[in-house]
Design a protein around this motif. Structure first.
Motif, PDB file in Angstrom:
ATOM      1  N   SER A 134      11.376  32.933  23.382  1.00  0.00           N
ATOM      2  CA  SER A 134      11.077  32.968  21.944  1.00  0.00           C
ATOM      3  C   SER A 134       9.583  33.070  21.653  1.00  0.00           C
ATOM      4  O   SER A 134       9.189  33.316  20.519  1.00  0.00           O
ATOM      5  CB  SER A 134      11.668  31.743  21.248  1.00  0.00           C
ATOM      6  OG  SER A 134      10.939  30.574  21.577  1.00  0.00           O
ATOM      7  N   TYR A 135       8.745  32.868  22.670  1.00  0.00           N
ATOM      8  CA  TYR A 135       7.297  32.959  22.513  1.00  0.00           C
ATOM      9  C   TYR A 135       6.793  34.242  23.158  1.00  0.00           C
ATOM     10  O   TYR A 135       7.188  34.582  24.267  1.00  0.00           O
ATOM     11  CB  TYR A 135       6.602  31.753  23.160  1.00  0.00           C
ATOM     12  CG  TYR A 135       6.617  30.527  22.288  1.00  0.00           C
ATOM     13  CD1 TYR A 135       5.521  30.208  21.496  1.00  0.00           C
ATOM     14  CD2 TYR A 135       7.728  29.707  22.229  1.00  0.00           C
ATOM     15  CE1 TYR A 135       5.526  29.096  20.683  1.00  0.00           C
ATOM     16  CE2 TYR A 135       7.748  28.582  21.416  1.00  0.00           C
ATOM     17  CZ  TYR A 135       6.645  28.278  20.648  1.00  0.00           C
ATOM     18  OH  TYR A 135       6.656  27.178  19.838  1.00  0.00           O
ATOM     19  N   ALA A 136       5.904  34.923  22.463  1.00  0.00           N
ATOM     20  CA  ALA A 136       5.322  36.157  22.999  1.00  0.00           C
ATOM     21  C   ALA A 136       4.361  35.856  24.143  1.00  0.00           C
ATOM     22  O   ALA A 136       4.211  36.652  25.063  1.00  0.00           O
ATOM     23  CB  ALA A 136       4.592  36.920  21.892  1.00  0.00           C
ATOM     24  N   ALA A 137       3.720  34.699  24.077  1.00  0.00           N
ATOM     25  CA  ALA A 137       2.753  34.314  25.111  1.00  0.00           C
ATOM     26  C   ALA A 137       2.729  32.797  25.192  1.00  0.00           C
ATOM     27  O   ALA A 137       3.227  32.106  24.306  1.00  0.00           O
ATOM     28  CB  ALA A 137       1.365  34.841  24.771  1.00  0.00           C
ATOM     29  N   GLY A 138       2.146  32.310  26.254  1.00  0.00           N
ATOM     30  CA  GLY A 138       1.996  30.864  26.418  1.00  0.00           C
ATOM     31  C   GLY A 138       2.302  30.457  27.833  1.00  0.00           C
ATOM     32  O   GLY A 138       3.273  30.929  28.421  1.00  0.00           O
ATOM     33  N   LEU A 181       4.093  25.681  26.363  1.00  0.00           N
ATOM     34  CA  LEU A 181       5.502  25.730  25.981  1.00  0.00           C
ATOM     35  C   LEU A 181       6.159  24.358  26.097  1.00  0.00           C
ATOM     36  O   LEU A 181       7.032  24.015  25.291  1.00  0.00           O
ATOM     37  CB  LEU A 181       6.240  26.776  26.802  1.00  0.00           C
ATOM     38  CG  LEU A 181       5.745  28.214  26.580  1.00  0.00           C
ATOM     39  CD1 LEU A 181       6.448  29.177  27.520  1.00  0.00           C
ATOM     40  CD2 LEU A 181       5.919  28.639  25.135  1.00  0.00           C
ATOM     41  N   GLU A 182       5.747  23.554  27.060  1.00  0.00           N
ATOM     42  CA  GLU A 182       6.240  22.179  27.130  1.00  0.00           C
ATOM     43  C   GLU A 182       5.760  21.378  25.916  1.00  0.00           C
ATOM     44  O   GLU A 182       6.489  20.550  25.381  1.00  0.00           O
ATOM     45  CB  GLU A 182       5.796  21.501  28.426  1.00  0.00           C
ATOM     46  CG  GLU A 182       6.585  21.955  29.628  1.00  0.00           C
ATOM     47  CD  GLU A 182       6.189  21.255  30.911  1.00  0.00           C
ATOM     48  OE1 GLU A 182       5.060  20.695  31.000  1.00  0.00           O
ATOM     49  OE2 GLU A 182       7.021  21.252  31.831  1.00  0.00           O
ATOM     50  N   LEU A 224      21.844  23.135  29.079  1.00  0.00           N
ATOM     51  CA  LEU A 224      21.108  23.923  28.084  1.00  0.00           C
ATOM     52  C   LEU A 224      22.007  24.159  26.878  1.00  0.00           C
ATOM     53  O   LEU A 224      23.199  24.422  27.017  1.00  0.00           O
ATOM     54  CB  LEU A 224      20.681  25.260  28.684  1.00  0.00           C
ATOM     55  CG  LEU A 224      19.828  25.197  29.949  1.00  0.00           C
ATOM     56  CD1 LEU A 224      19.514  26.606  30.445  1.00  0.00           C
ATOM     57  CD2 LEU A 224      18.547  24.422  29.701  1.00  0.00           C
ATOM     58  N   ARG A 225      21.427  24.083  25.679  1.00  0.00           N
ATOM     59  CA  ARG A 225      22.183  24.304  24.450  1.00  0.00           C
ATOM     60  C   ARG A 225      21.436  25.254  23.508  1.00  0.00           C
ATOM     61  O   ARG A 225      21.041  24.878  22.409  1.00  0.00           O
ATOM     62  CB  ARG A 225      22.439  22.970  23.746  1.00  0.00           C
ATOM     63  CG  ARG A 225      23.416  22.047  24.443  1.00  0.00           C
ATOM     64  CD  ARG A 225      24.827  22.632  24.598  1.00  0.00           C
ATOM     65  NE  ARG A 225      25.380  23.162  23.372  1.00  0.00           N
ATOM     66  CZ  ARG A 225      26.178  22.484  22.549  1.00  0.00           C
ATOM     67  NH1 ARG A 225      26.515  21.248  22.833  1.00  0.00           N
ATOM     68  NH2 ARG A 225      26.640  23.046  21.438  1.00  0.00           N
ATOM     69  N   PRO A 226      21.226  26.513  23.922  1.00  0.00           N
ATOM     70  CA  PRO A 226      20.511  27.454  23.054  1.00  0.00           C
ATOM     71  C   PRO A 226      21.270  27.759  21.768  1.00  0.00           C
ATOM     72  O   PRO A 226      20.674  28.264  20.814  1.00  0.00           O
ATOM     73  CB  PRO A 226      20.364  28.693  23.934  1.00  0.00           C
ATOM     74  CG  PRO A 226      21.458  28.588  24.934  1.00  0.00           C
ATOM     75  CD  PRO A 226      21.651  27.107  25.171  1.00  0.00           C
ATOM     76  N   ASP A 227      22.562  27.435  21.716  1.00  0.00           N
ATOM     77  CA  ASP A 227      23.324  27.617  20.486  1.00  0.00           C
ATOM     78  C   ASP A 227      22.866  26.649  19.394  1.00  0.00           C
ATOM     79  O   ASP A 227      23.064  26.905  18.211  1.00  0.00           O
ATOM     80  CB  ASP A 227      24.824  27.445  20.744  1.00  0.00           C
ATOM     81  CG  ASP A 227      25.157  26.100  21.367  1.00  0.00           C
ATOM     82  OD1 ASP A 227      24.472  25.712  22.345  1.00  0.00           O
ATOM     83  OD2 ASP A 227      26.095  25.441  20.900  1.00  0.00           O
ATOM     84  N   LEU A 228      22.226  25.546  19.788  1.00  0.00           N
ATOM     85  CA  LEU A 228      21.720  24.576  18.814  1.00  0.00           C
ATOM     86  C   LEU A 228      20.282  24.873  18.415  1.00  0.00           C
ATOM     87  O   LEU A 228      19.922  24.759  17.250  1.00  0.00           O
ATOM     88  CB  LEU A 228      21.831  23.158  19.372  1.00  0.00           C
ATOM     89  CG  LEU A 228      23.252  22.686  19.657  1.00  0.00           C
ATOM     90  CD1 LEU A 228      23.242  21.303  20.302  1.00  0.00           C
ATOM     91  CD2 LEU A 228      24.080  22.671  18.379  1.00  0.00           C
ATOM     92  N   ASP A 229      19.451  25.207  19.384  1.00  0.00           N
ATOM     93  CA  ASP A 229      18.071  25.628  19.155  1.00  0.00           C
ATOM     94  C   ASP A 229      17.484  25.974  20.516  1.00  0.00           C
ATOM     95  O   ASP A 229      18.016  25.590  21.550  1.00  0.00           O
ATOM     96  CB  ASP A 229      17.250  24.537  18.471  1.00  0.00           C
ATOM     97  CG  ASP A 229      16.049  25.100  17.709  1.00  0.00           C
ATOM     98  OD1 ASP A 229      15.747  26.300  17.863  1.00  0.00           O
ATOM     99  OD2 ASP A 229      15.405  24.336  16.972  1.00  0.00           O
TER     100      ASP A 229
END
Length: 163
Positions: free
Chosen positions: A38-42, A47-48, A85-90
């Motif tokens: 979701s981030y273009a860079a970092g 990111l943590e 992991l729950r990417p469906d939540l966020d």
């Protein structure tokens, strides 16, 4: 995996007394593949930090509506292996299967006294901010402008005693 668990001061006090803390609903936050995408860079550290900020916002939700709660966001950084992991939540949401112990805690992050007024105001409007209310977003931003203080796990009992 480094996981960030949202908490309240009351939850931290119970954690110190019992030696265990179970995340509410098993919900925690981490640097997941979805968050990275979701981030273009970092880099990993940045990111943590984003995942920790998501946990800090979740801590506001735990404070919402509780006038007796000490108005400070709190986040535990823990190292665990068993998460889903729950990417469906966020993007950064993970689910944990049980309690954590003090020996799994890498660090504790908490607001200082200077943030209390802004944190209380933000906790009262966090849902409205999510729905796009500009005044609520401003209040939320004011709370998030405060950096969380960092504490070593062994400092937690002393920090809580001084509050």
């Amino acid at each position: 995996m480094r996981v960030y668990i949202p908490a309240t001061v009351s939850m931290l006090r119970t954690f110190v007394d019992t030696g265990e803390l179970t995340p509410i609903g098993g919900t925690a936050f981490a640097l997941t593949p979805a968050l990275r995408e979701s981030y273009a860079a970092g880099d990993t550290e940045e990111l943590e930090y984003a995942a920790m900020l998501d946990a800090a916002r979740a801590s506001l939700r735990l404070l919402a509506g509780d006038e007796k709660a000490e108005p400070r966001r709190a986040v535990l950084a823990v190292d665990v292996d068993d998460v889903t992991l729950r990417p469906d939540l966020d993007f950064s949401v993970v689910k944990m299967r049980g309690p954590v112990t003090l020996k799994e805690v890498a660090s504790v992050h908490m607001d200082t006294a200077e943030a209390e007024d802004d944190v209380r105001a933000a906790a009262d409007v966090v849902d409205a901010a999510d729905l796009g209310d500009p005044d609520a977003e401003f209040a939320l931003g004011s709370a998030e402008d405060h950096e969380l203080a960092w504490y070593a796990p062994q400092e937690l009992p002393f920090v809580l005693e001084l509050m």
